[in-house]
Design an enzyme around this catalytic site. Structure first.
Site, PDB file in Angstrom:
ATOM      1  CG  HIS A   3      -4.337  -4.241   8.558  1.00 15.54           C
ATOM      2  ND1 HIS A   3      -3.129  -3.286   9.132  1.00 15.54           N
ATOM      3  CD2 HIS A   3      -3.578  -4.589   7.236  1.00 15.54           C
ATOM      4  CE1 HIS A   3      -2.037  -2.817   8.040  1.00 15.54           C
ATOM      5  NE2 HIS A   3      -2.843  -3.106   7.797  1.00 15.54           N
ATOM      6  NE  ARG A  23       3.383  -4.762   8.802  1.00 21.35           N
ATOM      7  CZ  ARG A  23       2.637  -4.039   7.410  1.00 21.35           C
ATOM      8  NH1 ARG A  23       3.743  -5.166   6.169  1.00 21.35           N
ATOM      9  NH2 ARG A  23       1.441  -3.798   6.825  1.00 21.35           N
ATOM     10  CB  CYS A  39      -5.672  -4.083   2.500  1.00 24.06           C
ATOM     11  SG  CYS A  39      -4.306  -5.699   2.276  1.00 24.06           S
ATOM     12  CG  ASP A  66      -5.936  -9.524   1.985  1.00 21.98           C
ATOM     13  OD1 ASP A  66      -4.948  -8.926   0.885  1.00 21.98           O
ATOM     14  OD2 ASP A  66      -5.882  -9.337   2.885  1.00 21.98           O
ATOM     15  CD  GLN A  70      -5.659  -1.492   4.632  1.00 22.45           C
ATOM     16  OE1 GLN A  70      -4.271  -1.466   3.726  1.00 22.45           O
ATOM     17  NE2 GLN A  70      -6.546  -1.009   3.040  1.00 22.45           N
TER      18      GLN A  70
END
Ligand code: CP
Length: 311
Positions: A127, A100, A262, A222, A130
């Site tokens: 991502h 990350r 998410c 998001d 995800q």
């Protein structure tokens, strides 16, 4: 899988995604199964995480492998040590890295010098894990991924980019509604449009959330302020205020529409509490499905078909 690493959804073909989702469903049913005994995952994180760290650690342990977490302070990526040296050293110890980072360039640099495969566990650009969990969640709640009408409303960020590319590969009809200055880059829109052309899907971009949500099967948003953007908070709150998913806006979607996010979420900002805590919300399913899609990714990277067939 198409490539050694999973740095972007575009590292996967539509066939790869279908295989990963099918294996994720099987691994979900299997629970604990020793198919990665003797394998080690190194988690290298420059930013905080709840879901990603937990689901990767548990995925590796449930598959019989070992996982070692390295915090930002321990690694000092690019400060204490260069990405090149970190990648070269870690791949002498670990069989796979999940990283990350703030910058996608750091991931690319790590992948370049790592003999072990590198997984994007979130960067400023994408991502992908995800998005895979999101596809699994949609397939759990809808008959087929193809032709799903997906409205993404809010910031054109890393999550939006991976979702757009993944949905386009699956043949979805995707409407992306963002303020004009916060939309995705043209290259991503063009790539997603190419994918959609091949898969029979469609991509539309707009600054009108009402146009995007009309008759949508899936409504996704998001946070308006991602990690590292905290200084822009007041300005972003103002620009995005018309993009909040309220019960009234949600009512413009299809009757059985699901709501996705998410997480972490900011109730009262990008989404009203009545929506995220209401009956249409599948946000906890998304979080749980991170575990199963990441198990599938790890199984494929660390043994591919042979490992999967040992089940
Ligand atoms: N969705 C997600 O990646 O959550 P974390 O930041 O908690 O890992």
């Amino acid at each position: 899988m198409k490539h050694k690493d999973l740095l972007s959804i575009s590292d996967l073909s539509s066939i790869d995604i279908h295989l990963l989702l099918a294996d994720a469903v099987e691994l979900r049913a299997d629970g604990w199964v020793d198919i990665l005994t003797g394998k080690t995952l190194a988690l290298v994180f420059e930013k905080p995480s709840l879901r990603t760290r937990m689901s990767f650690e548990l995925a590796m342990r449930q598959l019989g492998g070992t996982c070692i977490y390295l915090s930002p302070a321990e690694v000092g990526l690019g400060k204490r040590e260069s990405a090149k040296d970190i990648a070269s050293v870690l791949s002498r110890y670990a069989d796979v890295l999940a990283v990350r980072t703030f910058a996608q360039e750091t991931l690319l640099e790590l992948a370049r010098y790592s003999d072990a495969p590198v997984i994007n566990a979130l960067s400023d650009f994408e991502h992908p894990c995800q998005a895979l969990a999101d596809l699994l969640t949609m397939s759990d709640h809808k008959e087929t991924l193809k032709d799903i009408r997906l409205a993404y409303i809010g910031d054109g960020n890393n999550v939006a980019r991976s979702l757009l590319l993944a949905g386009a590969l699956m043949g979805m009809d995707i409407r992306l509604a963002t303020p004009t200055t916060y939309t995705l880059d043209e290259e991503t829109i063009e790539l997603a449009s190419e994918y959609a052309e091949d898969s029979g899907g469609a991509i539309m971009t707009t600054a009108d959330p009402h146009l995007a949500i009309s008759d949508a099967d899936v409504v996704y948003t998001d946070t308006w302020v991602s990690m590292g953007q905290e200084e822009e908070y007041p300005q972003r709150l103002q620009v995005f205020s018309g993009f909040r998913i309220t019960p009234a806006l949600m009512a413009e979607a299809a009757p059985n529409a699901i709501f996705m996010h998410c997480l972490p979420a900011h109730r009262g900002e990008e989404v009203a509490p009545e929506v995220i805590d209401g009956p249409a919300s599948v946000v906890l399913d998304q979080a749980e499905n991170r575990l199963y899609v990441q198990k599938a990714v790890l199984a494929h990277m660390l043994g591919g078909a042979e490992v999967a067939s040992q089940r």
